[in-house]
Scaffold this motif. Structure first.
Motif, PDB file in Angstrom:
ATOM      1  N   ASP A 117       0.827  -1.203   0.000  1.00 31.56           N
ATOM      2  CA  ASP A 117       0.000   0.000   0.000  1.00 31.56           C
ATOM      3  C   ASP A 117       0.861   1.253   0.000  1.00 31.56           C
ATOM      4  O   ASP A 117       0.656   2.188   0.771  1.00 31.56           O
ATOM      5  N   THR A 118       1.817   1.272  -0.913  1.00 29.42           N
ATOM      6  CA  THR A 118       2.804   2.353  -0.950  1.00 29.42           C
ATOM      7  C   THR A 118       2.262   3.629  -1.558  1.00 29.42           C
ATOM      8  O   THR A 118       2.641   4.732  -1.149  1.00 29.42           O
ATOM      9  N   GLY A 119       1.372   3.493  -2.571  1.00 29.59           N
ATOM     10  CA  GLY A 119       1.067   4.662  -3.366  1.00 29.59           C
ATOM     11  C   GLY A 119       2.317   5.072  -4.127  1.00 29.59           C
ATOM     12  O   GLY A 119       3.321   4.328  -4.190  1.00 29.59           O
ATOM     13  N   LYS A 125      -9.877  -2.459  10.497  1.00 29.08           N
ATOM     14  CA  LYS A 125     -10.302  -1.243   9.802  1.00 29.08           C
ATOM     15  C   LYS A 125     -11.609  -1.497   9.033  1.00 29.08           C
ATOM     16  O   LYS A 125     -12.555  -0.723   9.081  1.00 29.08           O
ATOM     17  N   TYR A 126     -11.636  -2.614   8.286  1.00 27.01           N
ATOM     18  CA  TYR A 126     -12.843  -2.996   7.547  1.00 27.01           C
ATOM     19  C   TYR A 126     -13.490  -4.186   8.253  1.00 27.01           C
ATOM     20  O   TYR A 126     -12.885  -5.240   8.401  1.00 27.01           O
ATOM     21  N   GLN A 127     -14.730  -4.008   8.672  1.00 29.75           N
ATOM     22  CA  GLN A 127     -15.420  -5.049   9.427  1.00 29.75           C
ATOM     23  C   GLN A 127     -16.284  -5.965   8.548  1.00 29.75           C
ATOM     24  O   GLN A 127     -16.687  -7.042   8.972  1.00 29.75           O
ATOM     25  N   ALA A 136      -1.407  -7.479   2.649  1.00 34.30           N
ATOM     26  CA  ALA A 136      -1.524  -6.028   2.857  1.00 34.30           C
ATOM     27  C   ALA A 136      -3.000  -5.635   2.904  1.00 34.30           C
ATOM     28  O   ALA A 136      -3.798  -6.291   3.548  1.00 34.30           O
ATOM     29  N   HIS A 137      -3.337  -4.515   2.269  1.00 31.09           N
ATOM     30  CA  HIS A 137      -4.691  -3.945   2.174  1.00 31.09           C
ATOM     31  C   HIS A 137      -5.120  -3.238   3.458  1.00 31.09           C
ATOM     32  O   HIS A 137      -5.637  -2.124   3.399  1.00 31.09           O
ATOM     33  N   ASP A 138      -4.946  -3.856   4.602  1.00 21.88           N
ATOM     34  CA  ASP A 138      -5.157  -3.162   5.867  1.00 21.88           C
ATOM     35  C   ASP A 138      -3.886  -2.363   6.144  1.00 21.88           C
ATOM     36  O   ASP A 138      -2.800  -2.943   6.278  1.00 21.88           O
ATOM     37  N   HIS A 139      -4.003  -1.043   6.250  1.00 19.78           N
ATOM     38  CA  HIS A 139      -2.817  -0.189   6.326  1.00 19.78           C
ATOM     39  C   HIS A 139      -2.251  -0.143   7.735  1.00 19.78           C
ATOM     40  O   HIS A 139      -2.233   0.894   8.411  1.00 19.78           O
ATOM     41  N   VAL A 172       1.780  -0.348   5.395  1.00 15.73           N
ATOM     42  CA  VAL A 172       2.101   1.037   5.792  1.00 15.73           C
ATOM     43  C   VAL A 172       3.254   1.578   4.952  1.00 15.73           C
ATOM     44  O   VAL A 172       4.108   2.310   5.435  1.00 15.73           O
ATOM     45  N   GLY A 173       3.241   1.253   3.649  1.00 17.46           N
ATOM     46  CA  GLY A 173       4.372   1.582   2.796  1.00 17.46           C
ATOM     47  C   GLY A 173       4.480   3.012   2.331  1.00 17.46           C
ATOM     48  O   GLY A 173       5.484   3.378   1.713  1.00 17.46           O
ATOM     49  N   GLY A 174       3.461   3.862   2.608  1.00 20.56           N
ATOM     50  CA  GLY A 174       3.643   5.255   2.210  1.00 20.56           C
ATOM     51  C   GLY A 174       2.385   6.055   1.940  1.00 20.56           C
ATOM     52  O   GLY A 174       2.451   7.274   1.772  1.00 20.56           O
ATOM     53  N   TRP A 175       1.205   5.424   1.929  1.00 19.58           N
ATOM     54  CA  TRP A 175       0.024   6.192   1.556  1.00 19.58           C
ATOM     55  C   TRP A 175      -0.771   6.693   2.762  1.00 19.58           C
ATOM     56  O   TRP A 175      -0.953   7.889   2.957  1.00 19.58           O
ATOM     57  N   GLU A 176      -1.237   5.790   3.597  1.00 14.73           N
ATOM     58  CA  GLU A 176      -2.020   6.160   4.771  1.00 14.73           C
ATOM     59  C   GLU A 176      -1.918   5.032   5.795  1.00 14.73           C
ATOM     60  O   GLU A 176      -1.819   3.866   5.427  1.00 14.73           O
ATOM     61  N   ILE A 177      -1.925   5.404   7.081  1.00 12.99           N
ATOM     62  CA  ILE A 177      -1.902   4.395   8.140  1.00 12.99           C
ATOM     63  C   ILE A 177      -3.264   4.391   8.826  1.00 12.99           C
ATOM     64  O   ILE A 177      -3.788   5.433   9.213  1.00 12.99           O
ATOM     65  N   TYR A 178      -3.838   3.199   8.982  1.00  8.07           N
ATOM     66  CA  TYR A 178      -5.189   3.055   9.518  1.00  8.07           C
ATOM     67  C   TYR A 178      -5.192   2.891  11.038  1.00  8.07           C
ATOM     68  O   TYR A 178      -4.173   2.593  11.657  1.00  8.07           O
ATOM     69  N   ILE A 179      -6.399   3.037  11.584  1.00  7.85           N
ATOM     70  CA  ILE A 179      -6.628   2.691  12.983  1.00  7.85           C
ATOM     71  C   ILE A 179      -6.818   1.171  13.083  1.00  7.85           C
ATOM     72  O   ILE A 179      -6.990   0.480  12.082  1.00  7.85           O
TER      73      ILE A 179
END
Length: 497
Positions: free
Chosen positions: A69-71, A220-222, A252-255, A297-304
């Motif tokens: 998930d780098t973007g 993050k996604y339920q 990946a997919h979950d940031h 968490v490669g560079g785009w956004e980090i999730y809760i």
């Protein structure tokens, strides 16, 4: 002694060191004669830590960078600067604005020396972009993985190009796109996985895909279940098939960043019994036991993280946005050194972050241990070290008790099994760590010094004894000469007087 070599007394516990000494009296090994005394000293081979470290032995060490998930923004490139690496595995979502070229022009180095691999993420496919853009993403990945810059890696692609199997050094990496719109269906993906993983005979095996199954994300996604393997009763777990072949699993997919225990079952999570016997910094894998790292968490956004998923007991280490958003810009990647120190059954990994004073968030060793019931992971280190010392001594014509006919083949090279284990099951149970090869060598080195000092003391005393005897003989001869002179003088006096 060469500059930088350790002096006597600098031995570190847990390391093997042969002492490098220069005798005070220059002597030849073997038989030495001083007056009436003869000594014969048999000294252990002398190898310094620096000499052993500079001796190339085993498989080539290489570093694999795993990101997801780098973007294609600045942060993705900054993550790649955290440490050097030889190959990169991207777990998908190369861009979030449907710009299929941007990652390849702005993030990848046009003059790169490292090897590149990537799976397709949902933001690189039809679910987010038009058919033409999705096709361009796919073709760009294929082109980058098959061009001359990737000349150290050999890859086989499916007809659709959504699946691939690559061989890099002594590692097999399989990339899938299970759950991605426009890609091959789940059964085709599983068939491809089985074919190439069963055929793989490399020391290291990796399974990689973008999505995840329900127990392997942090909430993050339920609304999603087993996106990769499918939710049917008869659907086979991709995770378990990879585990059964000793493959490490990256998704990946979950940031977030999240590492599991070593699992003996993934479909319904079961932690491997041997994983509970070591610290969290030791990971022992084998056919039937492996682990998963969720790395988005490669560079785009980090999730809760949220829900029951964040509290699953099989998480060893987790890294998310944070309660106060303190990690919002602390993107990172996993840097793993495989064939650590030349040992093809050992790796060392660090998860590193940008924009943080404490760059290393997670670090651990991976051991390929096929028989944890018989063999301690530390024995894999000990026996590799023994094999390396034996190889060094053979190359340099050094005689040692480590080199014996029982542990060599006709080509004069050490014979080792899959875990470099020479001890039997019974010996392993009844032995203590104090009898490890490291400690035996340390003890032997110390005893050799004692022998040298003791022998030197005897030699010194013998020299002193010989010198004293010679001095006494000289004094006695002088006294006899004086008596002869006195007697002669007396005769002369009697003759004349």
């Amino acid at each position: 002694m060469q500059p930088g070599e350790k002096q006597l007394g600098e031995m570190q516990l847990g390391e093997m060191q042969h002492f490098n000494t220069t005798p005070l009296v220059e002597i030849q090994p073997g038989e030495m004669q001083f007056g009436e005394m003869q000594l014969s000293l048999s000294l252990l081979s002398i190898i310094t830590e620096e000499q052993l470290a500079s001796f190339k032995y085993g498989d080539d060490e290489f570093t694999l960078l795993v990101v997801g998930d780098t973007g294609s923004d600045y942060s993705a490139k900054e993550v790649m600067k955290l440490s050097s690496f030889d190959a990169i595995l991207n777990l998908g979502d190369l861009d979030y604005k449907c710009s299929p070229d941007k990652y390849f022009t702005d993030v990848l180095n046009s003059k790169r020396k490292y090897q590149f691999m990537s799976v397709i993420g949902n933001h690189d496919a039809k679910s987010q972009c038009s058919d033409d853009i999705a096709r361009k993403f796919l073709n760009n990945v294929y082109s980058e993985m098959t061009n001359k810059k990737n000349n150290d890696i050999s890859c086989e692609f499916s007809e659709s190009k959504f699946m691939w199997s690559c061989k890099y050094k002594n590692m097999r990496i399989i990339g899938l796109s299970a759950g991605i719109k426009g890609a091959d269906n789940t059964k085709e993906q599983l068939r491809f996985l089985k074919k190439h993983l069963i055929e793989a005979n490399e020391d290291w095996k990796i399974c990689s895909w973008h999505f995840y199954d329900k127990y392997y994300h942090t909430g993050k996604y339920q609304e999603f279940g087993n996106i990769v393997s499918g939710d049917g009763n008869d659907d086979e777990s991709f995770y378990d098939f990879c585990k059964d072949h000793g493959a490490i699993i990256f998704s990946a997919h979950d940031h977030v960043y999240a590492r599991t225990n070593v699992m003996s079952k993934f479909k319904k999570p079961v932690i491997d019994e041997y994983d509970l016997k070591t610290g969290t910094d030791i990971v022992q894998i084998r056919d039937g036991a492996s682990f998963n790292i969720l790395n988005g968490v490669g560079g785009w956004e980090i999730y809760i993280e949220q829900g029951e998923q964040k509290d699953y007991s099989h998480w060893v280490k987790k890294y998310a946005r944070g309660k106060h958003n303190e990690n919002a810009l602390r993107f990172g990647g996993l840097f793993c050194k495989f064939n650590y120190g030349g040992n093809n059954r050992k790796a060392y990994c660090e998860f590193k972050r940008i924009n943080s004073s404490d760059k290393v968030f997670d670090k651990f060793y991976i051991y390929r241990n096929d028989s944890p019931e018989d063999i301690l992971y530390s024995e894999i280190d000990d026996n590799f070290l023994q094999a390396k010392i034996s190889a060094y001594e053979i190359k340099n014509n050094i005689k040692s008790s480590l080199n014996n006919n029982d542990n060599k083949n006709p080509n004069n090279t050490p014979i080792l099994n899959n875990n470099f284990n020479i001890s039997s099951k019974e010996n392993n149970k009844n032995s203590s760590n104090i009898f490890s090869i490291k400690n035996i060598l340390i003890f032997g080195s110390i005893m050799s010094i004692v022998i040298i000092i003791f022998g030197g003391t005897i030699i010194y005393k013998e020299i002193k004894r010989i010198q004293s005897k010679e001095k006494y003989n000289i004094e006695e001869n002088n006294e006899e000469e004086d008596e002869e002179k006195d007697e002669k003088n007396e005769k002369i006096n009697n003759y004349y007087f």
